[in-house]
Design a protein around this motif. Structure first.
Motif, mmCIF file in Angstrom:
data_model
loop_
_atom_site.group_PDB
_atom_site.id
_atom_site.type_symbol
_atom_site.label_atom_id
_atom_site.label_comp_id
_atom_site.label_asym_id
_atom_site.label_seq_id
_atom_site.Cartn_x
_atom_site.Cartn_y
_atom_site.Cartn_z
ATOM 1 N N LEU A 115 38.475 34.648 43.071
ATOM 2 C CA LEU A 115 38.420 35.090 44.461
ATOM 3 C C LEU A 115 38.808 36.555 44.630
ATOM 4 O O LEU A 115 38.250 37.261 45.462
ATOM 5 N N VAL A 116 39.787 37.025 43.838
ATOM 6 C CA VAL A 116 40.270 38.398 43.991
ATOM 7 C C VAL A 116 39.615 39.339 42.985
ATOM 8 O O VAL A 116 39.250 40.464 43.323
ATOM 9 N N SER A 117 39.467 38.868 41.751
ATOM 10 C CA SER A 117 39.025 39.758 40.680
ATOM 11 C C SER A 117 37.585 39.537 40.239
ATOM 12 O O SER A 117 37.078 40.279 39.404
ATOM 13 N N GLY A 118 36.924 38.516 40.771
ATOM 14 C CA GLY A 118 35.525 38.292 40.420
ATOM 15 C C GLY A 118 35.298 37.839 38.999
ATOM 16 O O GLY A 118 34.212 38.053 38.434
ATOM 17 N N LEU A 119 36.302 37.199 38.406
ATOM 18 C CA LEU A 119 36.179 36.731 37.028
ATOM 19 C C LEU A 119 35.806 35.250 37.001
ATOM 20 O O LEU A 119 35.943 34.533 37.989
ATOM 21 N N ARG A 120 35.359 34.805 35.853
ATOM 22 C CA ARG A 120 35.006 33.399 35.662
ATOM 23 C C ARG A 120 35.701 32.896 34.408
ATOM 24 O O ARG A 120 35.922 33.659 33.460
#
Length: 371
Positions: A115-120
């Protein structure tokens, strides 16, 4: 007032007046006690502004201890780790992080990685243990960063062996990935690995460490790595709101922990292993139908105890033991993933060093008698 509120009050009161405890509870410290631990070595040293002075001194100390080029102070480990993983995603060009589903970002950060860093995230294993090198090597898709939580707290403060850790790092390198250690509790891992801190940290490209989980500091964390990574992390720290005006209380308490607690951690680990063994002996001879000490021989100075009773019943028995005998053995229990089973964590620090095997036996028998 709810029954839970009343139980919390009783837990705090019992902990503050106890004659014997394995470790002080986090909620039991008073403001006066915490302030008393903040005496500055040089009271005339200027207070920091945005992380200079004593904070910079702490950063240099951490970098030296971990054998890294540089380190940056963060107000929280969550922020430090989010930023580290974000930086690595930008540098590798891959936003996928391989980590355990029981690791801190997955369980305790509200989905902030995505949600904050756009990581998966992808998971090498879902078993409650450290992943294996084979599982990392066999992941079906590319990943930019392998994050290892050392120790894996929610699985029982578990560490791999040194050989397994080397193999895990090697497997990540073979996949062209970088390695980040969630080392919130890395400080006490030296006994299990049989290696100094700088050698352990040296396997990774970056390491996060906490100042309050094992060192008894007020709060705060550090991210250590190369000079270029830490410089980039400082930019993101400002963007995330972590450029705090005054940070000297946290820095002073962290330095006190490095001076006072860090050298004592190996003795805490040794005592935790004695306590775990003594508990197993007492529970095996007692009325409980089943129990589990996880791991059987603790990897650090913390471990889990599992019992086949409701959490409220077990917590109440522990409070009564403390109120009636002055000995705090267990505090809060929580429902385990298995129905009808509850789990608690035991930590051994300075107060627990005085316990003998016989005293552990006695407290365990008195606890089960109150069930």
């Amino acid at each position: 007032m709810t029954d839970d509120d009343d139980l919390t009050k009783r837990l705090l009161a019992a902990g503050r007046t106890a004659d014997r405890t394995l470790s002080p509870g986090a909620r039991e410290a008073t403001v006066a006690e915490l302030l008393a631990g903040l005496a500055a070595p040089d009271p005339d040293e200027p207070a920091d502004l945005y992380g200079d002075g004593v904070v910079a001194r702490l950063e240099r100390r951490v970098a030296e201890l971990l054998g890294m080029e540089d380190a940056a102070f963060f107000p929280s480990g969550t922020m430090a780790q989010q930023i580290a993983l974000r930086c690595w995603a930008g540098r590798t060009g891959n936003p996928v992080v391989a980590l355990h589903p029981m690791s801190h970002p997955e369980l305790w950060e509200g989905g902030a990685l995505s949600l904050v860093s756009g990581l998966r995230t992808v998971h090498p294993t879902t078993d409650p243990r450290q992943p294996t090198a084979e599982e990392v090597a066999d992941l079906a898709e590319p990943f930019g960063t392998l994050m290892l939580e050392l120790p894996l707290r929610d699985a029982g403060f578990l560490l791999p062996s040194w050989e397994e850790l080397e193999a895990l790092v090697g497997a990540a390198r073979e996949r062209d990935a970088v390695v980040h250690f969630d080392g919130a509790r890395l400080w006490e891992s030296t006994v299990h690995f049989g290696r100094p801190l700088e050698e352990i940290a040296g396997l990774a490209d970056s390491v996060y460490v906490s100042f309050y989980k094992s060192l008894g500091g007020l709060s705060g964390a550090a991210l250590a790595g190369s000079s270029s990574l830490v410089a980039e992390a400082r930019v993101w720290r400002h963007r995330y709101g972590g450029q705090v005006f005054r940070q000297f209380p946290q820095a002073l308490s962290a330095l006190a922990g490095l001076d006072g607690e860090l050298p004592r951690l190996p003795s805490y680990v040794a005592q935790a292993r004695m306590v775990a063994g003594a508990l197993a002996e007492a529970l095996a001879d007692g009325p409980v139908p089943w129990f589990r000490i996880n791991p059987e021989t603790p990897h650090t100075h913390q471990f889990q105890v599992w019992l086949p009773y409701g959490a409220d019943r077990l917590t109440e028995a522990g409070v009564r033991l403390a109120e009636e005998t002055g000995a705090v053995l267990f505090r809060r229990w929580s429902p385990a993933p298995v129905p009808g089973v509850s789990v608690t964590e035991l930590t051994v620090t300075a107060p627990g060093l005085t316990w003998t095997r016989e005293e552990v036996h006695e407290a365990a028998r008195a606890f089960t008698a109150r069930l």
